[in-house]
Design a protein around this motif. Structure first.
Motif, short mmCIF file in Angstrom:
data_model
loop_
_atom_site.label_atom_id
_atom_site.label_comp_id
_atom_site.label_asym_id
_atom_site.label_seq_id
_atom_site.Cartn_x
_atom_site.Cartn_y
_atom_site.Cartn_z
N MET A 77 55.06 -2.19 99.24
CA MET A 77 56.14 -1.59 98.79
C MET A 77 55.48 -0.22 98.68
SD MET A 77 59.08 -2.22 96.15
CE MET A 77 59.79 -3.38 97.28
N LEU A 78 56.30 0.95 98.95
CA LEU A 78 55.86 2.27 98.57
C LEU A 78 56.69 3.00 98.16
CD1 LEU A 78 53.55 4.45 99.54
CD2 LEU A 78 54.95 4.92 101.49
N PHE A 79 56.32 3.74 96.89
CA PHE A 79 57.37 4.59 96.24
C PHE A 79 56.55 5.89 96.37
CE2 PHE A 79 58.32 0.68 94.32
CZ PHE A 79 59.77 0.65 94.21
N GLU A 80 57.29 6.97 96.33
CA GLU A 80 56.71 8.25 96.46
C GLU A 80 57.17 9.28 95.36
OE1 GLU A 80 56.89 11.91 99.56
OE2 GLU A 80 56.57 10.18 100.56
N TYR A 81 56.33 9.88 94.81
CA TYR A 81 56.76 10.84 93.73
C TYR A 81 55.91 12.27 93.96
CZ TYR A 81 56.62 13.03 88.77
OH TYR A 81 56.90 14.02 88.10
N ASN A 82 56.82 13.49 94.12
CA ASN A 82 56.28 14.69 94.31
C ASN A 82 56.20 15.44 93.05
OD1 ASN A 82 56.19 14.31 97.08
ND2 ASN A 82 58.08 14.40 97.19
N LEU A 83 55.11 16.04 92.68
CA LEU A 83 54.84 16.82 91.56
C LEU A 83 54.58 18.25 91.86
CD1 LEU A 83 54.41 17.17 88.47
CD2 LEU A 83 51.96 16.61 88.89
N SER A 84 55.30 19.24 91.65
CA SER A 84 55.11 20.76 92.07
C SER A 84 54.64 21.34 90.61
CB SER A 84 56.32 21.51 92.41
OG SER A 84 56.72 20.88 93.73
N ALA A 85 53.31 21.99 90.76
CA ALA A 85 52.79 22.58 89.37
C ALA A 85 52.80 23.93 89.42
CB ALA A 85 51.20 21.78 89.14
N GLN A 86 53.12 24.65 88.55
CA GLN A 86 52.97 26.03 88.62
C GLN A 86 51.78 26.74 88.15
OE1 GLN A 86 55.84 28.10 89.04
NE2 GLN A 86 57.16 26.13 89.74
N ARG A 87 50.89 25.84 87.64
CA ARG A 87 49.49 26.13 87.36
C ARG A 87 48.79 25.07 87.05
NH1 ARG A 87 48.60 25.88 81.70
NH2 ARG A 87 50.29 24.85 80.71
N GLU A 88 47.25 25.38 87.13
CA GLU A 88 46.48 24.39 86.58
C GLU A 88 46.62 23.57 85.42
OE1 GLU A 88 42.38 26.02 86.66
OE2 GLU A 88 42.70 26.46 88.77
N GLY A 89 46.32 22.34 85.16
CA GLY A 89 46.57 21.57 84.13
C GLY A 89 46.71 20.03 84.46
N PHE A 90 46.80 19.31 83.45
CA PHE A 90 47.01 17.97 83.36
C PHE A 90 48.42 17.66 83.34
CE2 PHE A 90 42.67 18.27 82.17
CZ PHE A 90 41.97 17.21 82.89
N TYR A 91 49.03 16.73 83.84
CA TYR A 91 50.34 16.15 84.26
C TYR A 91 50.23 14.82 84.05
CZ TYR A 91 51.07 21.06 85.82
OH TYR A 91 51.17 22.23 85.64
N ASN A 92 51.15 14.14 83.04
CA ASN A 92 50.97 12.86 82.78
C ASN A 92 52.24 12.18 83.57
OD1 ASN A 92 51.05 10.35 81.55
ND2 ASN A 92 51.39 10.73 79.41
#
Length: 59
Positions: A1-16
């Motif tokens: 099973m495949l799930f997709e999540y897209n994350l658009s970041a405005q700047r460098e950093g860590f995203y939980n």
């Protein structure tokens, strides 16, 4: 099973993304196995911070 999540970041950093991964696992209905988290972008990466959960979640 495949799930997709897209994350658009405005700047460098860590995203939980822990909650998104947990949500996908619940939606999959899996009761055991391995979750593979993949990032195809060349300038991004995935890291695991062992014992970083303040609630002490052990799985």
């Amino acid at each position: 099973m495949l799930f997709e999540y897209n994350l658009s970041a405005q700047r460098e950093g860590f995203y939980n993304i822990t909650e998104q991964v947990r949500e996908f696992i619940v939606k999959s209905g899996a009761t055991n196995g391995i979750a593979v988290v993949y990032c195809p972008h060349t300038t991004a990466g995935i890291t695991i911070n062992e014992n970083a959960d303040p609630e002490g979640y052990a799985g």
